[in-house]
Design a protein around this motif. Structure first.
Motif, mmCIF file in Angstrom:
data_model
loop_
_atom_site.group_PDB
_atom_site.id
_atom_site.type_symbol
_atom_site.label_atom_id
_atom_site.label_comp_id
_atom_site.label_asym_id
_atom_site.label_seq_id
_atom_site.Cartn_x
_atom_site.Cartn_y
_atom_site.Cartn_z
ATOM 1 N N GLU A 30 0.871 -1.173 0.000
ATOM 2 C CA GLU A 30 0.000 0.000 0.000
ATOM 3 C C GLU A 30 0.909 1.224 0.000
ATOM 4 O OE1 GLU A 30 -3.005 1.860 3.126
ATOM 5 O OE2 GLU A 30 -3.682 -0.070 2.311
ATOM 6 N N ILE A 31 0.681 2.119 -0.956
ATOM 7 C CA ILE A 31 1.546 3.284 -1.139
ATOM 8 C C ILE A 31 0.686 4.539 -1.124
ATOM 9 C CG2 ILE A 31 3.248 4.382 -2.646
ATOM 10 C CD1 ILE A 31 3.496 1.583 -4.053
ATOM 11 N N ASP A 32 0.967 5.435 -0.189
ATOM 12 C CA ASP A 32 0.311 6.747 -0.176
ATOM 13 C C ASP A 32 1.162 7.703 -0.990
ATOM 14 O OD1 ASP A 32 -1.721 5.817 1.443
ATOM 15 O OD2 ASP A 32 -0.778 6.507 3.288
ATOM 16 N N LEU A 33 0.541 8.327 -1.978
ATOM 17 C CA LEU A 33 1.243 9.256 -2.859
ATOM 18 C C LEU A 33 0.718 10.667 -2.671
ATOM 19 C CD1 LEU A 33 1.093 7.195 -6.193
ATOM 20 C CD2 LEU A 33 3.021 7.365 -4.597
ATOM 21 N N GLU A 34 1.637 11.631 -2.780
ATOM 22 C CA GLU A 34 1.253 13.052 -2.761
ATOM 23 C C GLU A 34 2.084 13.785 -3.785
ATOM 24 O OE1 GLU A 34 1.485 14.947 1.031
ATOM 25 O OE2 GLU A 34 0.017 13.598 1.932
ATOM 26 N N ARG A 35 1.501 14.853 -4.303
ATOM 27 C CA ARG A 35 2.249 15.738 -5.198
ATOM 28 C C ARG A 35 1.687 17.139 -5.054
ATOM 29 N NH1 ARG A 35 0.240 15.579 -11.240
ATOM 30 N NH2 ARG A 35 2.390 16.098 -11.662
ATOM 31 N N PRO A 36 2.505 18.159 -5.324
ATOM 32 C CA PRO A 36 2.033 19.528 -5.145
ATOM 33 C C PRO A 36 0.978 19.926 -6.175
ATOM 34 C CG PRO A 36 4.298 19.497 -5.966
ATOM 35 C CD PRO A 36 3.908 18.090 -5.677
ATOM 36 N N GLU A 37 0.980 19.274 -7.327
ATOM 37 C CA GLU A 37 -0.011 19.588 -8.368
ATOM 38 C C GLU A 37 -1.115 18.544 -8.344
ATOM 39 O OE1 GLU A 37 1.949 19.954 -12.145
ATOM 40 O OE2 GLU A 37 3.714 20.776 -11.192
ATOM 41 N N ARG A 38 -2.215 18.870 -8.981
ATOM 42 C CA ARG A 38 -3.347 17.945 -9.028
ATOM 43 C C ARG A 38 -2.995 16.665 -9.780
ATOM 44 N NH1 ARG A 38 -8.855 20.204 -8.974
ATOM 45 N NH2 ARG A 38 -9.188 18.567 -10.488
ATOM 46 N N PHE A 39 -3.608 15.569 -9.365
ATOM 47 C CA PHE A 39 -3.437 14.291 -10.053
ATOM 48 C C PHE A 39 -4.340 14.170 -11.280
ATOM 49 C CE2 PHE A 39 -1.620 12.320 -6.101
ATOM 50 C CZ PHE A 39 -0.467 11.832 -6.691
ATOM 51 N N ALA A 40 -5.204 15.154 -11.501
ATOM 52 C CA ALA A 40 -6.175 15.074 -12.595
ATOM 53 C C ALA A 40 -5.491 14.672 -13.905
ATOM 54 C CB ALA A 40 -6.885 16.406 -12.765
ATOM 55 N N GLY A 41 -6.038 13.629 -14.543
ATOM 56 C CA GLY A 41 -5.531 13.181 -15.833
ATOM 57 C C GLY A 41 -4.212 12.422 -15.780
ATOM 58 N N THR A 42 -3.770 12.001 -14.603
ATOM 59 C CA THR A 42 -2.488 11.298 -14.508
ATOM 60 C C THR A 42 -2.703 9.817 -14.203
ATOM 61 O OG1 THR A 42 -2.233 11.766 -12.153
ATOM 62 C CG2 THR A 42 -1.286 13.365 -13.695
ATOM 63 N N GLN A 43 -1.653 9.045 -14.413
ATOM 64 C CA GLN A 43 -1.712 7.610 -14.177
ATOM 65 C C GLN A 43 -0.455 7.133 -13.460
ATOM 66 O OE1 GLN A 43 -2.049 6.225 -18.234
ATOM 67 N NE2 GLN A 43 -4.257 5.974 -18.012
ATOM 68 N N ALA A 44 -0.590 6.012 -12.796
ATOM 69 C CA ALA A 44 0.553 5.271 -12.260
ATOM 70 C C ALA A 44 0.593 3.959 -13.030
ATOM 71 C CB ALA A 44 0.392 5.010 -10.772
ATOM 72 N N ARG A 45 1.792 3.486 -13.328
ATOM 73 C CA ARG A 45 1.958 2.202 -14.008
ATOM 74 C C ARG A 45 2.800 1.293 -13.136
ATOM 75 N NH1 ARG A 45 5.145 2.282 -18.133
ATOM 76 N NH2 ARG A 45 6.034 4.303 -17.661
ATOM 77 N N ALA A 46 2.465 0.033 -13.101
ATOM 78 C CA ALA A 46 3.223 -0.940 -12.322
ATOM 79 C C ALA A 46 3.674 -2.075 -13.241
ATOM 80 C CB ALA A 46 2.369 -1.497 -11.190
ATOM 81 N N GLU A 47 4.860 -2.611 -12.940
ATOM 82 C CA GLU A 47 5.422 -3.728 -13.697
ATOM 83 C C GLU A 47 6.050 -4.690 -12.695
ATOM 84 O OE1 GLU A 47 9.335 -4.383 -16.481
ATOM 85 O OE2 GLU A 47 8.231 -2.519 -16.699
ATOM 86 N N VAL A 48 5.796 -5.981 -12.862
ATOM 87 C CA VAL A 48 6.383 -6.986 -11.981
ATOM 88 C C VAL A 48 7.168 -7.990 -12.814
ATOM 89 C CG1 VAL A 48 4.357 -8.508 -11.961
ATOM 90 C CG2 VAL A 48 5.948 -8.550 -10.045
ATOM 91 N N TYR A 49 8.318 -8.393 -12.272
ATOM 92 C CA TYR A 49 9.173 -9.376 -12.955
ATOM 93 C C TYR A 49 10.121 -9.972 -11.924
ATOM 94 C CZ TYR A 49 12.646 -5.674 -12.717
ATOM 95 O OH TYR A 49 13.495 -4.705 -12.252
ATOM 96 N N SER A 50 10.831 -10.994 -12.334
ATOM 97 C CA SER A 50 11.901 -11.526 -11.499
ATOM 98 C C SER A 50 13.160 -11.621 -12.341
ATOM 99 C CB SER A 50 11.545 -12.898 -10.912
ATOM 100 O OG SER A 50 11.627 -13.902 -11.893
#
Length: 139
Positions: free
Chosen positions: A98-118
Motif C-alpha cells: 500500500e503506497i500513499d502518494l502526494e504531489r504539489p499539483e493535481r493528479f487530474a488526468g495522470t496515471q501510475a503504471r506498475a510492472e512486476v518481474y523476477s
C-alpha cells in the motif's frame, strides 16, 4: 556444445524459470493531490517464485509519503518506486503493498503504471506477460 544443444539447454532453463507472475491493484482514497495505491503481486501457476521486483512509475513531482511494505520498497526516485523481495513468494499468498502518494499539483488526468518481474523470469519469459503490467488512473 553445439548451437542446437545450447539452444535446447537455454529453452529448458527458461521453461524451469517460467512462472505466471501478476500484478493487480486499485486506487483508493483519492484527493486532488493525494492517492493511495493498493497493489498485489502473485504467482498464479507455479508453487513459488523468487527474486521478485515491482516497479511503480508515478507522475513527476510525486512522493511516497507512506509505504506498507516494510523495507522492501524504496522512495520515489526519477518517477519510479522499486520494491524487491528476495524471499520466495508462494502461490496463493501474494505480496501486498500500500503506497500513499502526494504531489504539489493535481493528479487530474495522470496515471501510475506498475510492472512486476523476477531476475530469472522477465516478462517475455512469463507464460502470460500481459498481467505483468498494470495502469491505474489517479484522478
Amino acid at each position: 556444445m553445439s548451437p542446437e544443444a545450447q539452444a535446447r539447454a537455454d529453452w529448458e532453463r527458461a521453461d524451469l524459470n517460467r512462472a505466471d507472475i501478476a500484478v493487480t491493484g486499485s486506487v483508493s482514497e483519492t484527493s486532488d493531490t493525494g492517492a493511495t495505491l493498493e497493489l498485489s503481486v502473485a504467482v498464479l501457476d507455479k508453487e513459488s517464485a523468487r527474486g521478485l521486483n515491482l516497479v511503480v512509475y508515478v507522475p513527476d513531482g510525486t512522493e511516497a509519503t507512506e509505504l506498507s511494505s516494510g523495507d522492501h520498497c524504496s522512495d520515489v526516485q526519477n518517477g519510479k518506486l522499486r520494491c524487491s523481495w528476495q524471499t520466495s513468494l508462494e502461490k496463493g499468498n501474494p505480496f501486498r503493498v500500500e503506497i500513499d502518494l502526494e504531489r504539489p499539483e493535481r493528479f487530474a488526468g495522470t496515471q501510475a503504471r506498475a510492472e512486476v518481474y523476477s531476475a530469472s523470469n522477465p516478462p517475455e519469459n512469463d507464460s502470460d506477460p500481459y498481467n505483468n503490467y498494470l495502469t491505474l488512473d489517479l484522478s
